[in-house]
Design an enzyme around this catalytic site. Structure first.
Site, PDB file in Angstrom:
ATOM      1  N   LYS A  46     -27.081  -6.549   0.078  1.00  0.00           N
ATOM      2  CA  LYS A  46     -28.293  -6.272   0.879  1.00  0.00           C
ATOM      3  C   LYS A  46     -28.638  -4.783   0.852  1.00  0.00           C
ATOM      4  CE  LYS A  46     -26.568  -7.969   4.700  1.00  0.00           C
ATOM      5  NZ  LYS A  46     -25.193  -8.283   4.204  1.00  0.00           N
TER       6      LYS A  46
ATOM      7  N   ARG B 225     -28.805 -11.476  12.996  1.00  0.00           N
ATOM      8  CA  ARG B 225     -27.492 -11.996  12.631  1.00  0.00           C
ATOM      9  C   ARG B 225     -27.102 -13.202  13.462  1.00  0.00           C
ATOM     10  NH1 ARG B 225     -25.333  -7.299   9.934  1.00  0.00           N
ATOM     11  NH2 ARG B 225     -23.320  -7.766   9.024  1.00  0.00           N
TER      12      ARG B 225
ATOM     13  N   ARG C  85     -15.245 -10.932   8.940  1.00  0.00           N
ATOM     14  CA  ARG C  85     -16.704 -10.742   8.894  1.00  0.00           C
ATOM     15  C   ARG C  85     -17.385 -11.960   8.256  1.00  0.00           C
ATOM     16  NH1 ARG C  85     -16.789  -5.275   5.742  1.00  0.00           N
ATOM     17  NH2 ARG C  85     -19.039  -5.639   5.590  1.00  0.00           N
TER      18      ARG C  85
HETATM   19  P1  AP5 Z   1     -23.720  -3.762  -0.561  1.00  0.00           P
HETATM   20  O1  AP5 Z   1     -25.061  -3.614  -1.170  1.00  0.00           O
HETATM   21  O2  AP5 Z   1     -23.163  -2.605   0.224  1.00  0.00           O
HETATM   22  O3  AP5 Z   1     -23.652  -5.132   0.270  1.00  0.00           O
HETATM   23  P2  AP5 Z   1     -24.182  -5.472   1.738  1.00  0.00           P
HETATM   24  O4  AP5 Z   1     -24.649  -6.896   1.707  1.00  0.00           O
HETATM   25  O5  AP5 Z   1     -25.145  -4.432   2.209  1.00  0.00           O
HETATM   26  O6  AP5 Z   1     -22.793  -5.361   2.491  1.00  0.00           O
HETATM   27  P3  AP5 Z   1     -22.450  -4.755   3.913  1.00  0.00           P
HETATM   28  O7  AP5 Z   1     -20.945  -4.707   3.982  1.00  0.00           O
HETATM   29  O8  AP5 Z   1     -23.141  -3.463   4.167  1.00  0.00           O
HETATM   30  O9  AP5 Z   1     -23.028  -5.868   4.800  1.00  0.00           O
HETATM   31  P4  AP5 Z   1     -22.635  -6.283   6.204  1.00  0.00           P
HETATM   32  O10 AP5 Z   1     -23.757  -7.167   6.538  1.00  0.00           O
HETATM   33  O11 AP5 Z   1     -21.280  -6.866   6.398  1.00  0.00           O
HETATM   34  O12 AP5 Z   1     -22.452  -4.878   6.937  1.00  0.00           O
HETATM   35  P5  AP5 Z   1     -23.376  -4.106   7.946  1.00  0.00           P
HETATM   36  O13 AP5 Z   1     -23.233  -2.678   7.618  1.00  0.00           O
HETATM   37  O14 AP5 Z   1     -24.723  -4.717   8.050  1.00  0.00           O
HETATM   38  O15 AP5 Z   1     -22.686  -4.129  -1.740  1.00  0.00           O
HETATM   39  C1  AP5 Z   1     -21.306  -4.283  -1.482  1.00  0.00           C
HETATM   40  C2  AP5 Z   1     -20.497  -3.785  -2.700  1.00  0.00           C
HETATM   41  O16 AP5 Z   1     -20.768  -4.612  -3.821  1.00  0.00           O
HETATM   42  C3  AP5 Z   1     -20.830  -2.345  -3.144  1.00  0.00           C
HETATM   43  O17 AP5 Z   1     -19.654  -1.739  -3.588  1.00  0.00           O
HETATM   44  C4  AP5 Z   1     -21.814  -2.539  -4.311  1.00  0.00           C
HETATM   45  O18 AP5 Z   1     -21.724  -1.473  -5.250  1.00  0.00           O
HETATM   46  C5  AP5 Z   1     -21.341  -3.855  -4.906  1.00  0.00           C
HETATM   47  N1  AP5 Z   1     -22.426  -4.677  -5.441  1.00  0.00           N
HETATM   48  C6  AP5 Z   1     -23.672  -4.880  -4.911  1.00  0.00           C
HETATM   49  N2  AP5 Z   1     -24.383  -5.746  -5.668  1.00  0.00           N
HETATM   50  C7  AP5 Z   1     -23.554  -6.116  -6.688  1.00  0.00           C
HETATM   51  C8  AP5 Z   1     -23.697  -7.009  -7.810  1.00  0.00           C
HETATM   52  N3  AP5 Z   1     -24.841  -7.690  -8.016  1.00  0.00           N
HETATM   53  N4  AP5 Z   1     -22.649  -7.155  -8.639  1.00  0.00           N
HETATM   54  C9  AP5 Z   1     -21.463  -6.462  -8.437  1.00  0.00           C
HETATM   55  N5  AP5 Z   1     -21.289  -5.604  -7.400  1.00  0.00           N
HETATM   56  C10 AP5 Z   1     -22.303  -5.433  -6.535  1.00  0.00           C
HETATM   57  O19 AP5 Z   1     -22.654  -4.425   9.352  1.00  0.00           O
HETATM   58  C11 AP5 Z   1     -21.369  -3.891   9.668  1.00  0.00           C
HETATM   59  C12 AP5 Z   1     -21.003  -4.288  11.093  1.00  0.00           C
HETATM   60  O20 AP5 Z   1     -21.987  -3.764  12.025  1.00  0.00           O
HETATM   61  C13 AP5 Z   1     -20.957  -5.788  11.398  1.00  0.00           C
HETATM   62  O21 AP5 Z   1     -19.718  -6.363  11.028  1.00  0.00           O
HETATM   63  C14 AP5 Z   1     -21.186  -5.783  12.926  1.00  0.00           C
HETATM   64  O22 AP5 Z   1     -20.030  -5.403  13.613  1.00  0.00           O
HETATM   65  C15 AP5 Z   1     -22.212  -4.668  13.102  1.00  0.00           C
HETATM   66  N6  AP5 Z   1     -23.607  -5.166  13.053  1.00  0.00           N
HETATM   67  C16 AP5 Z   1     -24.546  -4.844  12.109  1.00  0.00           C
HETATM   68  N7  AP5 Z   1     -25.695  -5.480  12.359  1.00  0.00           N
HETATM   69  C17 AP5 Z   1     -25.509  -6.215  13.487  1.00  0.00           C
HETATM   70  C18 AP5 Z   1     -26.327  -7.108  14.222  1.00  0.00           C
HETATM   71  N8  AP5 Z   1     -27.590  -7.387  13.850  1.00  0.00           N
HETATM   72  N9  AP5 Z   1     -25.806  -7.696  15.328  1.00  0.00           N
HETATM   73  C19 AP5 Z   1     -24.550  -7.426  15.722  1.00  0.00           C
HETATM   74  N10 AP5 Z   1     -23.701  -6.606  15.060  1.00  0.00           N
HETATM   75  C20 AP5 Z   1     -24.179  -6.000  13.950  1.00  0.00           C
END
Ligand code: AP5
Length: 216
Positions: free
Chosen positions: A22, A93, A171
């Site tokens: 994402k 979420r 997660r």
């Molecule tokens: P990346 O693009 O970083 O993936 P992502 O989907 O953005 O992953 P996140 O870990 O950021 O998502 P998340 O939803 O768990 O975390 P968030 O920060 O929102 O890619 C991941 C990796 O893969 C990278 O190394 C990249 O290089 C690689 N990659 C990408 N595309 C690829 C491909 N096609 N092929 C190979 N490799 C690839 O949330 C974190 C925490 O915040 C949550 O756990 C929660 O505690 C809190 N939180 C956030 N939002 C909320 C909400 N709305 N409500 C409540 N709590 C919340």
């Protein structure tokens, strides 16, 4: 706000499990469509030690649990109050957040990046981030020129606190319990577009861009 309509400033909600890409693809959307990338994860990380009546965001994030809705809803309401279009990453979420969002704004399209669990674990446990400029790397799929050093600014790369394997699996469990019903909700409303996220970042972007272009 206004009703859903074709627009030069698309309102995009990008869904997908943790590690689906994402953040990676939101950067492409931001550049191509000229809309701001609104990410609750980054906003919470920037404020992880801020005390709220529910405690600090860090307490939830380190365990892989959701931060309470009032804290997250406020972040999104503030971010969306300043913009027509957006790409929303990490929100909604759960179904309550989806209902809160619907009260704030219509959305034009909801792309959903599909990736299997073992690939998610591989991506997240191998992710490295730059604490200074925010650039993202992967030790195998997208390694920096010099191991452990940011190509963009030369800072030492780190691993996110919630990217250890046990927290990643939690997660994913939290995602299945809370966020899969959100995917179902948008599928039933006809706004969901499914995109195979298990291809190279370039191939995912090509399909995603085509899907968004067709929908707006
Ligand atoms: P990346 O693009 O970083 O993936 P992502 O989907 O953005 O992953 P996140 O870990 O950021 O998502 P998340 O939803 O768990 O975390 P968030 O920060 O929102 O890619 C991941 C990796 O893969 C990278 O190394 C990249 O290089 C690689 N990659 C990408 N595309 C690829 C491909 N096609 N092929 C190979 N490799 C690839 O949330 C974190 C925490 O915040 C949550 O756990 C929660 O505690 C809190 N939180 C956030 N939002 C909320 C909400 N709305 N409500 C409540 N709590 C919340």
């Amino acid at each position: 706000m206004s009703e859903s309509q074709g627009s030069n400033d698309p309102r995009i909600v990008l869904l997908g499990p943790p590690g689906a890409g994402k953040g990676t693809q939101s950067a492409n959307i931001e550049e191509r469509f000229g809309v701001p990338h609104v990410t609750t994860g980054d906003a919470l990380r920037a404020n992880r030690d801020v005390e709220t009546e529910h405690g600090t965001p860090r307490e939830y994030m380190e365990e892989g649990e959701l931060v309470p809705d009032p804290v997250v809803n406020e972040i999104v309401a503030e971010a969306l109050s300043n913009t027509q279009g957006f790409v929303l990453d990490g929100y909604p979420r759960n179904v309550d957040q989806a209902e809160y969002l619907a009260e704030m704004t219509a959305v034009d399209v909801v792309p959903f990046l599909q990736v299997g669990e073992e690939e998610l674990v591989r991506r997240l446990t191998g992710r490295r981030v730059c604490p200074d400029c925010g650039a993202n790397y992967h030790v195998e799929f997208d390694a920096p020129d010099e191991e452990g050093v940011c190509d963009e600014c030369g800072a030492e790369l780190t691993q996110r606190e919630d990217d250890s394997e046990d927290v990643v699996r939690e997660r994913i469990r939290v995602y299945e319990e809370n966020t899969e019903p959100v995917v179902t909700h948008y599928r039933e409303s006809g706004e969901l577009i499914e995109v195979d996220g298990e291809q190279s970042p370039e191939e995912v972007w090509e399909k995603l861009r085509e899907a968004i272009d067709a929908a707006i």
